[in-house]
Enzyme design. Sequence first.
Site, PDB file in Angstrom:
ATOM      1  N   ASN A   1       2.436 -12.316  -0.162  1.00 52.85           N
ATOM      2  CA  ASN A   1       3.564 -11.823   0.636  1.00 52.85           C
ATOM      3  C   ASN A   1       3.135 -11.505   2.053  1.00 52.85           C
ATOM      4  O   ASN A   1       3.939 -11.329   2.949  1.00 52.85           O
ATOM      5  CB  ASN A   1       4.223 -10.591  -0.006  1.00 52.85           C
ATOM      6  CG  ASN A   1       3.284  -9.402  -0.110  1.00 52.85           C
ATOM      7  OD1 ASN A   1       2.130  -9.478   0.312  1.00 52.85           O
ATOM      8  ND2 ASN A   1       3.768  -8.314  -0.669  1.00 52.85           N
TER       9      ASN A   1
ATOM     10  N   GLU B   1      -3.959 -10.842  -7.300  1.00 53.70           N
ATOM     11  CA  GLU B   1      -3.903 -11.264  -8.694  1.00 53.70           C
ATOM     12  C   GLU B   1      -3.080 -12.527  -8.888  1.00 53.70           C
ATOM     13  O   GLU B   1      -3.189 -13.179  -9.912  1.00 53.70           O
ATOM     14  CB  GLU B   1      -3.343 -10.137  -9.566  1.00 53.70           C
ATOM     15  CG  GLU B   1      -1.825  -9.967  -9.577  1.00 53.70           C
ATOM     16  CD  GLU B   1      -1.255  -9.317  -8.330  1.00 53.70           C
ATOM     17  OE1 GLU B   1      -2.044  -8.906  -7.465  1.00 53.70           O
ATOM     18  OE2 GLU B   1      -0.022  -9.230  -8.235  1.00 53.70           O
TER      19      GLU B   1
ATOM     20  N   ASN C   1       9.565  -9.341  -4.814  1.00 55.34           N
ATOM     21  CA  ASN C   1      10.062  -8.909  -3.511  1.00 55.34           C
ATOM     22  C   ASN C   1      10.327 -10.115  -2.629  1.00 55.34           C
ATOM     23  O   ASN C   1       9.456 -10.562  -1.899  1.00 55.34           O
ATOM     24  CB  ASN C   1       9.035  -7.991  -2.864  1.00 55.34           C
ATOM     25  CG  ASN C   1       8.781  -6.783  -3.737  1.00 55.34           C
ATOM     26  OD1 ASN C   1       9.717  -6.123  -4.186  1.00 55.34           O
ATOM     27  ND2 ASN C   1       7.521  -6.513  -4.015  1.00 55.34           N
TER      28      ASN C   1
ATOM     29  N   GLU D   1      -3.135  -1.005  -0.394  1.00 59.08           N
ATOM     30  CA  GLU D   1      -2.004  -1.617   0.278  1.00 59.08           C
ATOM     31  C   GLU D   1      -2.407  -2.862   1.052  1.00 59.08           C
ATOM     32  O   GLU D   1      -3.477  -2.909   1.623  1.00 59.08           O
ATOM     33  CB  GLU D   1      -1.343  -0.588   1.194  1.00 59.08           C
ATOM     34  CG  GLU D   1      -0.708   0.514   0.368  1.00 59.08           C
ATOM     35  CD  GLU D   1      -0.447   1.777   1.164  1.00 59.08           C
ATOM     36  OE1 GLU D   1       0.263   1.698   2.165  1.00 59.08           O
ATOM     37  OE2 GLU D   1      -0.967   2.820   0.776  1.00 59.08           O
TER      38      GLU D   1
END
Length: 330
Positions: free
Chosen positions: A216, A225, A165, A115
Amino acid sequence: SIPVLSTSAFIRNSKSFIQLLLYFSLRMGTTHQHQLRNLTILLWHWPFSRPYSLEGDICSNEYGIPGCLLSDNTSLYPQADVVVFHHHELRTGRSALPLHLPRPASQRWLWLSLEPPVNTATDPVQRTVQLDHELRADADVPMPMGRRWKFLFHQTAAAIWVVSNYSPDHARSQVYQSLRKYIPIEVYGRWLKRPLTDQSLIPTIGRCNFYLAFENSVAIDYITEKLWRNAYQAGAVPVVLGPSRSNYEALVPSGSFIHVSDFSSTEQLAAFLQQLATDRGRYEAYFKWRQTHEIKTYTDWRERLCNICIIYHRLPAKKVYYDLDGWANR
Ligand SMILES: *[C@@H]1O[C@H](CO)[C@@H](O)[C@H](O)[C@H]1NC(C)=O
Ligand SMILES: *[C@@H]1O[C@H](CO)[C@@H](O)[C@H](O)[C@H]1NC(C)=O
């Protein structure tokens, strides 16, 4: 409850194709040299409950790493040299640390998490477990997600952004909204319901000169990536937004990317991109590093787990992180 969270560790970025992950070992034992025998790496539970086949001598046959037995058979616990715990299952209670079992003195525990760190707090539940969001290259055994690695020149300043997202609050969204006033930006991904398949992603990115590798979450060593795979493999010059330029330069060649923070405004950034798109020589200079480096990305968990055998002897002995959260946030 999570016990004294501890230890030696290492970080490794990747996902099925490259995602960031980080291993902390919990409560280290003593060090032994294991050169003369096989190491046993026990995966206590599969990340996200998605198992891969471990038939045969995977590490040797698939990845050229001999002497490294990778297993998900928890009966091997007493003889495992390393036990790997993926954090998600611990956090959700699907699995638990084997605190009830006697632990062999030299056994290392590695904690691993995919995460991203402090994910700009869109999810309050995630914030309460910040402990889990560690992705640091100054872990005991840093292993950046890819290694350094062809391209095309198109003469258009067009950039491409792939985003699933989307949140207006993300720094990256604000940069995008501003930048699009000056240069054309093709947008793909779930946000605009224009998803790209695995097969079409790289070729689509390769059609543009610039790829917006906007993370993000802005955090140290959190380079995903988006850069390693999407930009470098597609052969587009990445425009990065994430940690500082020096943090990127520690992991990737300095001349290989354009950093948003090098410009005082998105207008200046856009002007720079426009100019670069008309200057083939200067554009190509962003690919010079490929003469001396190549990119290595990781295909699946097994490869990353097998790599534990390579770094095993470098894991420090008896190192305990009593304050993992503090370590991560210092
Ligand atoms: C290590 O594992 C390999 C493959 O399973 C096996 O052929 C070899 O005998 C083992 N070596 C030792 C020292 O146990
Ligand atoms: C797990 O390991 C134990 C001990 O070596 C062995 O008896 C058992 O058959 C193994 N289970 C599987 C599913 O391979």
